[in-house]
Design a protein around this motif. Structure first.
Motif, PDB file in Angstrom:
ATOM      1  N   GLN A 306      53.009  38.309  35.081  1.00  0.00           N
ATOM      2  CA  GLN A 306      53.528  37.290  34.157  1.00  0.00           C
ATOM      3  C   GLN A 306      53.401  35.916  34.797  1.00  0.00           C
ATOM      4  N   ARG A 307      52.152  35.476  34.902  1.00  0.00           N
ATOM      5  CA  ARG A 307      51.855  34.165  35.450  1.00  0.00           C
ATOM      6  C   ARG A 307      50.485  33.733  34.926  1.00  0.00           C
ATOM      7  N   ARG A 308      50.353  32.477  34.560  1.00  0.00           N
ATOM      8  CA  ARG A 308      49.091  31.999  34.004  1.00  0.00           C
ATOM      9  C   ARG A 308      47.976  32.038  35.044  1.00  0.00           C
ATOM     10  N   ASP A 309      48.255  31.585  36.256  1.00  0.00           N
ATOM     11  CA  ASP A 309      47.248  31.541  37.314  1.00  0.00           C
ATOM     12  C   ASP A 309      47.779  32.276  38.538  1.00  0.00           C
ATOM     13  N   VAL A 310      47.065  33.307  38.964  1.00  0.00           N
ATOM     14  CA  VAL A 310      47.474  34.086  40.137  1.00  0.00           C
ATOM     15  C   VAL A 310      46.659  33.655  41.352  1.00  0.00           C
ATOM     16  N   PHE A 311      45.344  33.734  41.253  1.00  0.00           N
ATOM     17  CA  PHE A 311      44.454  33.140  42.253  1.00  0.00           C
ATOM     18  C   PHE A 311      43.153  32.794  41.545  1.00  0.00           C
ATOM     19  N   SER A 312      42.361  31.922  42.154  1.00  0.00           N
ATOM     20  CA  SER A 312      41.233  31.320  41.442  1.00  0.00           C
ATOM     21  C   SER A 312      39.936  32.109  41.543  1.00  0.00           C
ATOM     22  N   ASP A 313      39.890  33.126  42.387  1.00  0.00           N
ATOM     23  CA  ASP A 313      38.666  33.915  42.582  1.00  0.00           C
ATOM     24  C   ASP A 313      38.447  34.899  41.435  1.00  0.00           C
ATOM     25  N   GLN A 314      37.168  35.319  41.269  1.00  0.00           N
ATOM     26  CA  GLN A 314      36.935  36.512  40.456  1.00  0.00           C
ATOM     27  C   GLN A 314      37.357  37.765  41.228  1.00  0.00           C
ATOM     28  N   TRP A 315      37.041  37.794  42.500  1.00  0.00           N
ATOM     29  CA  TRP A 315      37.469  38.928  43.317  1.00  0.00           C
ATOM     30  C   TRP A 315      37.674  38.477  44.752  1.00  0.00           C
ATOM     31  N   ILE A 316      38.515  39.233  45.457  1.00  0.00           N
ATOM     32  CA  ILE A 316      38.823  38.967  46.862  1.00  0.00           C
ATOM     33  C   ILE A 316      38.583  40.249  47.650  1.00  0.00           C
ATOM     34  N   TYR A 317      37.830  40.134  48.745  1.00  0.00           N
ATOM     35  CA  TYR A 317      37.661  41.249  49.671  1.00  0.00           C
ATOM     36  C   TYR A 317      38.824  41.226  50.660  1.00  0.00           C
ATOM     37  N   VAL A 318      39.519  42.346  50.775  1.00  0.00           N
ATOM     38  CA  VAL A 318      40.704  42.416  51.627  1.00  0.00           C
ATOM     39  C   VAL A 318      40.344  43.168  52.906  1.00  0.00           C
ATOM     40  N   HIS A 319      40.217  42.431  53.996  1.00  0.00           N
ATOM     41  CA  HIS A 319      39.823  43.033  55.269  1.00  0.00           C
ATOM     42  C   HIS A 319      41.010  43.480  56.107  1.00  0.00           C
ATOM     43  N   SER A 320      42.191  43.114  55.711  1.00  0.00           N
ATOM     44  CA  SER A 320      43.368  43.455  56.500  1.00  0.00           C
ATOM     45  C   SER A 320      43.590  44.967  56.540  1.00  0.00           C
ATOM     46  N   PRO A 321      43.747  45.550  57.736  1.00  0.00           N
ATOM     47  CA  PRO A 321      44.052  46.984  57.837  1.00  0.00           C
ATOM     48  C   PRO A 321      45.510  47.297  57.519  1.00  0.00           C
ATOM     49  N   ASN A 322      46.321  46.258  57.294  1.00  0.00           N
ATOM     50  CA  ASN A 322      47.750  46.467  57.050  1.00  0.00           C
ATOM     51  C   ASN A 322      48.060  46.876  55.622  1.00  0.00           C
ATOM     52  N   VAL A 323      47.080  46.752  54.716  1.00  0.00           N
ATOM     53  CA  VAL A 323      47.252  47.199  53.332  1.00  0.00           C
ATOM     54  C   VAL A 323      46.110  48.146  53.002  1.00  0.00           C
ATOM     55  N   ARG A 324      46.324  49.019  52.019  1.00  0.00           N
ATOM     56  CA  ARG A 324      45.313  50.015  51.698  1.00  0.00           C
ATOM     57  C   ARG A 324      44.295  49.501  50.681  1.00  0.00           C
ATOM     58  N   VAL A 325      44.651  48.476  49.940  1.00  0.00           N
ATOM     59  CA  VAL A 325      43.733  47.961  48.927  1.00  0.00           C
ATOM     60  C   VAL A 325      42.487  47.391  49.604  1.00  0.00           C
ATOM     61  N   GLY A 326      41.315  47.604  48.975  1.00  0.00           N
ATOM     62  CA  GLY A 326      40.075  47.109  49.536  1.00  0.00           C
ATOM     63  C   GLY A 326      39.566  45.842  48.871  1.00  0.00           C
ATOM     64  N   ARG A 327      39.771  45.746  47.568  1.00  0.00           N
ATOM     65  CA  ARG A 327      39.289  44.579  46.839  1.00  0.00           C
ATOM     66  C   ARG A 327      40.208  44.352  45.645  1.00  0.00           C
ATOM     67  N   ILE A 328      40.374  43.091  45.265  1.00  0.00           N
ATOM     68  CA  ILE A 328      41.253  42.741  44.146  1.00  0.00           C
ATOM     69  C   ILE A 328      40.457  41.899  43.161  1.00  0.00           C
ATOM     70  N   GLN A 329      40.467  42.316  41.892  1.00  0.00           N
ATOM     71  CA  GLN A 329      39.770  41.596  40.827  1.00  0.00           C
ATOM     72  C   GLN A 329      40.785  40.820  39.987  1.00  0.00           C
ATOM     73  N   ASN A 330      40.412  39.597  39.620  1.00  0.00           N
ATOM     74  CA  ASN A 330      41.202  38.819  38.666  1.00  0.00           C
ATOM     75  C   ASN A 330      40.338  38.654  37.417  1.00  0.00           C
ATOM     76  N   PHE A 331      40.532  39.540  36.447  1.00  0.00           N
ATOM     77  CA  PHE A 331      39.605  39.632  35.325  1.00  0.00           C
ATOM     78  C   PHE A 331      39.662  38.410  34.410  1.00  0.00           C
ATOM     79  N   LYS A 332      40.755  37.720  34.406  1.00  0.00           N
ATOM     80  CA  LYS A 332      40.875  36.501  33.609  1.00  0.00           C
ATOM     81  C   LYS A 332      39.897  35.437  34.090  1.00  0.00           C
ATOM     82  N   ASN A 333      39.541  35.480  35.383  1.00  0.00           N
ATOM     83  CA  ASN A 333      38.602  34.507  35.931  1.00  0.00           C
ATOM     84  C   ASN A 333      37.149  34.901  35.684  1.00  0.00           C
TER      85      ASN A 333
END
Length: 497
Positions: A306-333
């Motif tokens: 519930q936010r108009r703008d979360v981040f400005s990328d289409q996608w972010i590669y997550v290299h941090s080993p501290n989280v399990r997610v590998g990539r995050i898509q912002n489909f609105k972008n």
């Protein structure tokens, strides 16, 4: 249940992803009426778009970019004004800092600092002076082009998160295919001079207004308008052959089983699955090779923020080993039409796993909670802003290039060459990590082969032969039917229709 001889089709296409639908479309341009069989309930395969409470989610990001002019014209022809041009923004998230990709010199220096940047450059120069030969692993391939320090920073963690095995067990073919034109030298030249000779560095791409699934729904409509059929929820359980040719396929749809005779079979199902469904069975060595092929599965957790703008990328590669997610898509972008409410944002968190493992089997509420925690841990959203979530699972999403895959594929390919009316196409049909344009090209060439051409679809997206194959095949996509010569994808035809 007894199996009725339900029907006969000149051509049966297995799979309604980009490769299968393109092959079927090309066949209809010759007057053929192919039958497409798809196990899923929607078309598009991994390139489909799912809808949940006003938000559209892709299974992974699918940018439309190609060096194949026939494919580009076909995309534009099918979607018209619904085919958008998008300025690319994607970044790497590493140790809490964002790195622009393509690399921007001052961004890298500011994040790494001068001391670390000098170390990276020194590592690169040492690697160039002492290149590892032969290049057999992904690790060797990257270190030779970027240096070991940059490899550990920007390649190792993310790659091992995606594939689930150490980089020294991943074939060098992976790097040669996916980032073959990119090196630290090229990336720095782009950062300093703005040169852009690598596919990995493109600054804009095209994208369907309602996601990639929109493209494949349009393909389905055109196939059916031309008299072909696309049957969803239909699994190919058996492929009958006589040792020289495929004779029929046995299908299962709900409780109904049928056998369909065919003169030509074009298959985009996973290569390992195809071999294990042959009747009579393939030789033991071929079955062993098929069962040894590995795949990575994909779990996409879609979160409604519930936010108009979360981040400005289409996608972010997550290299941090501290989280399990590998990539995050912002489909609105990718397209503003991917959300119904402009005050909300739909994001997709991608988790890579093996079908049947603990993450794959995790209950949907637990996966949504995991994604919520990961998004918060990365500082991208407050859990209180996340109002809903949904989970999508895709088995056999990515064929794995492990150290033995090439030999296994060679054994399978040699055997399948004996079935003269069977062609395998697409990412899983060739066990090759093709993009959509390469998969579509295999479909176009396979359609021409049905009518007597001799294209080797296995050579599409192979470094030395890729552009030669385009020149030989996709410019002259001809097919004969009842003595009539039809141009499948010529400039004049696409402009006229």
């Amino acid at each position: 249940m007894s199996i009725p001889w339900a029907e006969r089709h000149d051509v049966v296409v297995v799979g309604a992803g980009p490769a299968g639908l393109t092959a079927a479309w090309a066949l209809t341009r010759t007057g053929a009426t192919p039958l497409v069989l798809e196990a899923d309930g929607v078309v598009g395969g991994l390139a489909r778009t799912e809808t949940y409470r006003g938000c559209r989610f892709d299974l992974g990001g699918h940018r439309f970019y190609t060096k194949v002019p026939e494919v580009r014209r076909l995309w534009e022809h099918v979607l018209g004004v619904d085919f958008l041009t998008v300025s690319r923004l994607s970044r790497i998230l590493y140790r809490g800092r964002f790195y622009d990709y393509p690399l921007e010199l001052w961004n890298v220096l500011g994040n790494l600092g001068v001391v670390e940047s000098v170390r990276v450059l020194g590592s690169y120069l040492r690697a160039r002076a002492r290149r590892m030969r032969p290049e057999e692993t992904f690790e060797q391939w990257v270190v030779n082009r970027f240096g070991r320090r940059l490899y550990r920073t920007f390649f190792q963690t993310y790659t091992e998160k995606v594939w689930g095995i150490p980089c020294e067990r991943i074939s060098a073919d992976w790097g040669a295919q996916r980032i073959r034109e990119l090196s630290l030298g090229r990336a720095l030249a782009h950062a300093v001079f703005g040169t852009n000779g690598a596919t990995s560095l493109i600054s804009e791409f095209q994208y369907p207004r309602l996601g990639p699934g929109m493209m494949w729904e349009r393909f389905r409509e055109r196939i059916e308008d031309a008299g072909g059929r696309v049957e969803l929820g239909t699994t190919v359980a058996r492929v009958r052959h006589d040792g020289r040719s495929v004779r029929s396929v046995t299908t299962v749809a709900g409780n109904a089983t049928a056998e369909i005779a065919t003169d030509h079979l074009i298959s985009s199902m996973a290569l390992g699955d195809l071999i294990t469904r042959l009747d009579p069975p393939a030789p033991a060595a071929v079955v062993t090779a098929a069962r040894g092929l590995a795949y990575r599965a994909l779990v996409v957790v879609g979160l409604v923020v519930q936010r108009r703008d979360v981040f400005s990328d289409q996608w972010i590669y997550v290299h941090s080993p501290n989280v399990r997610v590998g990539r995050i898509q912002n489909f609105k972008n990718w397209s503003e039409a991917m959300v119904a409410d402009p005050e909300t944002t739909g994001v997709g968190l991608e988790y890579f796993c093996v079908e049947g493992d603990a993450l794959w089997a995790m209950a949907d509420p637990a996966l949504i909670a995991l994604a919520t925690r990961d998004l918060a841990a990365l500082g991208l959203a407050d859990p209180a802003e996340i109002t809903d979530g949904v989970v999508f699972r895709q088995p056999r999403a990515y064929p794995v290039y492990d150290e033995d895959y090439r030999e296994r594929v060679a054994v399978i390919r040699a055997f399948l060459a004996g079935l003269q009316n069977l062609q395998t196409i697409g990412r899983n049909g060739l066990h090759r990590y093709n993009n959509q344009d390469h998969s579509m090209l295999t479909g176009l060439l396979a359609a021409e082969n049905v009518y007597g051409a001799g294209h080797d679809v296995w050579n599409v997206n192979v470094d030395r032969s890729y552009h030669e194959e385009i020149a030989r095949g996709s410019r002259r996509l001809r097919a004969r039917r009842r003595g009539a010569l039809s141009e499948l994808a010529s400039d004049d035809e696409l402009r006229a229709t």
